[in-house]
Design an enzyme around this catalytic site. Structure first.
Site, PDB file in Angstrom:
ATOM      1  N   LYS A   1      31.708  68.179  45.836  1.00 33.86           N
ATOM      2  CA  LYS A   1      32.260  67.002  46.519  1.00 33.86           C
ATOM      3  C   LYS A   1      33.687  67.303  46.969  1.00 33.86           C
ATOM      4  O   LYS A   1      34.474  67.877  46.214  1.00 33.86           O
ATOM      5  CB  LYS A   1      32.225  65.800  45.578  1.00 33.86           C
ATOM      6  CG  LYS A   1      32.575  64.472  46.247  1.00 33.86           C
ATOM      7  CD  LYS A   1      32.437  63.317  45.251  1.00 33.86           C
ATOM      8  CE  LYS A   1      32.758  61.978  45.898  1.00 33.86           C
ATOM      9  NZ  LYS A   1      32.700  60.868  44.916  1.00 33.86           N
TER      10      LYS A   1
ATOM     11  N   SER B   1      30.229  56.845  46.792  1.00 33.05           N
ATOM     12  CA  SER B   1      30.930  57.672  47.740  1.00 33.05           C
ATOM     13  C   SER B   1      30.362  59.089  47.861  1.00 33.05           C
ATOM     14  O   SER B   1      30.569  59.744  48.881  1.00 33.05           O
ATOM     15  CB  SER B   1      32.409  57.765  47.357  1.00 33.05           C
ATOM     16  OG  SER B   1      32.572  58.442  46.126  1.00 33.05           O
TER      17      SER B   1
ATOM     18  N   SER C   1      29.706  56.052  42.086  1.00 31.19           N
ATOM     19  CA  SER C   1      29.656  57.026  43.179  1.00 31.19           C
ATOM     20  C   SER C   1      28.827  58.276  42.910  1.00 31.19           C
ATOM     21  O   SER C   1      28.566  59.045  43.830  1.00 31.19           O
ATOM     22  CB  SER C   1      31.069  57.455  43.568  1.00 31.19           C
ATOM     23  OG  SER C   1      31.709  56.422  44.262  1.00 31.19           O
TER      24      SER C   1
END
Lengths: 99, 498
Positions: B77, B152, B176
């Site tokens: 990420k 997210s 997330s």
């Protein structure tokens, strides 16, 4: 119960150091009516006898031994700087002209 | 090979059936063929990944002892720093920034021999539930490209579901990791707060943020969990205790005699019918596997969302003050005579997207004098009440369960103009972050009405992360026996034959 005017939002934006267009300020002010009414629900159960929690872990004053370890070189530390000069960050004028 | 689990890939590497360079190249080829449609990656580091793979292959041929995930590719990420590799957190504010240091998660990945393919897309500074808030355009759900992959960490979850990587790293502040896992039919774990170092994780809400493992199977997730977890002196909130035995638990999957508590408040009204029916069927499977299903009540959970949208914006308004256009990142309007303050104001207007500004302003308001007690102070009290609800519930059950999300993946654009509707996605995942405990989401089937994945959430007490792996492994095995093949084999085929 809670509502914010365009000028209230403009004041908050100044505190947060964000330039905002008039359109952005008006939009945010209208969204905040809905959001603030939703989040204000916390007051229904937050009575005086409940202690606040700021953090999930009961930690305080965490120390490690004060030992010198490898760290960034000046070149590495400045590698992302928008501007630099003589191994220093170069920033726009902070004080007034007379200073 | 790319559709296998990381564990199976590891066996193939150890058995000499394939090299890490070949395995990495297969994934790079896959990214090249499907990522124009999925847009899971913001940056692909083909050269670095192949070099890392070659060094693992060399170590293996020298007979060195390697970890269980050595040579396996991973998607990172874009909120974790990796030295020399562009790291944006999905924001224009950090476009082109190459961090001069590795996050501890990256250091741990590298020492485990895991090959980092590149950086994945995300909502800007991890604020969002759909990855639509990325400054670099949305990621598309491999199950239906017109739908969101969650957020997210939508890029990490979509990369797994599109077989672009078998492992990924996410971060979870209010869901997330778990919500993207749920809507893409993959597995994601938010470890106990402090279980994985936050050093080098670009901060959103420091008392809630937690990095964790994502994969397609419970065992792969556990293997990655073990590789990244542990105490880090560089993160003062990192827990100085042994890592829970998550791999052992994922291999066992024995739930006989375990008490599983269904949270009454995280079900019912507002939850899609197909989500509820798949969840109920999973409970029956766990009961058949020998667990006892009980109902628990957590009455203060209904205030969790409200408290979260005060605490997270408050902490973010403080954390994001670091983006001041002085030391790194974007600088706008630095003309002769311009003051530092005007440069700062202009840069933060142009560098931050709409949702980030919305939360900074909300946090600034909630923390301002005169409103602090009514908003931030009250939210902190709700946090105490939620933690107490969990403590009480865990006296009746070993783990708690719920659907991960109220609905399956919605359409891109459907909720982007209604912040409150968007926030409601996280209603079942937020309590876990508020209390700092562990949470897992794993796929439990497709909702009959839209044929999209449904997530099953398991919550375990702090530092008892192994419990969610026990239950997750048991449910995964029972579901696999029923389906005959992993859920992702039902996803639309992308990129032609591989």
């Amino acid at each position: 119960m809670s509502s914010l005017s365009r000028d209230d939002v403009a004041h908050l934006a100044r505190l947060a150091r964000i330039e905002m267009t008039d359109e952005e300020l008006v939009n945010l002010a209208s969204e905040f009516d809905v959001i603030l009414n939703a989040v204000a629900r916390v007051q229904e159960v937050a009575t005086a006898d409940v202690a606040p929690t700021s953090h999930p872990l009961p930690l305080r004053n965490v120390f490690r031994p004060d030992v010198v370890a490898p760290s960034l070189t000046p070149e590495e530390a400045l590698s992302g700087a928008p501007a630099s000069e003589e191994n220093r960050f170069k920033v726009p004028q902070i004080l007034g002209e007379e200073a | 090979m790319i559709k296998k689990s990381a564990h199976e890939m590891s066996q193939a590497l150890a058995g000499g059936e394939i090299t890490s360079v070949q395995l990495t190249q297969q994934h790079l080829n896959r990214i090249a063929s499907v990522d124009t449609d999925v847009h899971a990656f913001l940056h692909v580091d083909a050269e670095g990944a192949l070099a890392q793979a070659a060094s693992i292959d060399a170590a293996r041929s020298r007979g060195e002892k390697l970890g269980p995930l050595a040579g396996i590719p991973l998607a990172l990420k874009d909120v974790m720093t990796q030295k020399g590799i562009p790291t944006t957190a999905g924001s224009k504010m950090l476009e082109g920034w190459r961090p001069p240091y590795d996050s501890t998660v990256v250091t741990n990945l590298k020492s485990a021999g895991i090959v980092i393919l590149g950086k994945t897309n995300m909502d800007e500074f991890a604020m969002g539930s759909s990855t639509e808030n990325s400054a670099y355009g949305p990621t598309h759900n491999p199950w239906d490209l017109s739908r969101i992959p969650g957020g997210s960490g939508g890029g990490s979850a979509a990369a797994l579901a599109a077989f672009e990587a078998p492992l990924a790293i996410g971060t979870d502040t209010g869901g997330s990791i778990r919500q993207p896992a749920a809507v893409t039919g993959t597995v994601g774990v938010k470890p106990t707060y402090g279980g994985v170092s936050r050093y080098g994780l670009i901060a959103f809400s420091s008392s809630l943020d937690q990095a964790g493992p994502c994969a397609r199977t419970v065992l792969d997730t556990a293997l990655l969990h073990e590789a990244i977890a542990g105490h880090d002196p560089r993160d003062s909130t990192s827990i100085n205790a042994p890592v829970p035995a998550v791999v052992q638990a994922a291999k066992s999957g024995d739930v006989k005699g375990m008490k599983i508590g269904v949270v009454k408040e995280l079900n019912g009204d507002g939850y899609q019918a197909g989500v509820r029916s798949r969840f109920e069927e999973s409970l029956e499977l766990l009961a058949k596997a020998g667990a006892e299903i009980v109902e628990v009540s957590c009455p203060n959970f209904e205030y969790a969302l409200a408290a979260y949208y005060l605490i997270a914006p408050s902490e973010c308004s403080s954390n994001l003050a670091r983006f001041d256009a002085m030391r790194y990142g974007l600088r706008v309007g630095d003309e002769s005579g311009a003051s530092a303050e005007s440069v700062m104001n202009l840069t933060r207007d142009i560098g931050f997207g709409r949702e980030v500004k919305r939360r900074i302003i909300l946090g600034t308001y909630a923390l301002s004098s005169g409103y602090y007690d009514a908003y931030y102070g009250s939210a902190q009290k709700v946090r105490t009440l939620i933690t107490q609800d969990f403590e009480k519930a865990f006296t009746h059950a070993d783990v708690l369960v719920s659907p991960t999300c109220p609905t399956t993946a919605f359409k891109i654009g459907e909720k982007s103009n209604d912040p409150l509707a968007m926030y409601l996605n996280d209603i079942a995942t937020i309590p876990v972050n508020m209390a700092g405990i562990g949470g897992m989401s794993l796929p439990c089937g497709l909702a009959p009405e839209d044929s999209l994945p449904v997530g099953f959430q398991i919550m375990s007490p702090a530092m008892q992360d192994q419990r969610m792996y026990l239950v997750g492994a048991a449910l995964e095995a029972a579901l696999l026996a029923q389906w005959g093949a992993p859920l992702l084999s039902q996803a639309p085929v992308m990129g032609g034959a591989q």
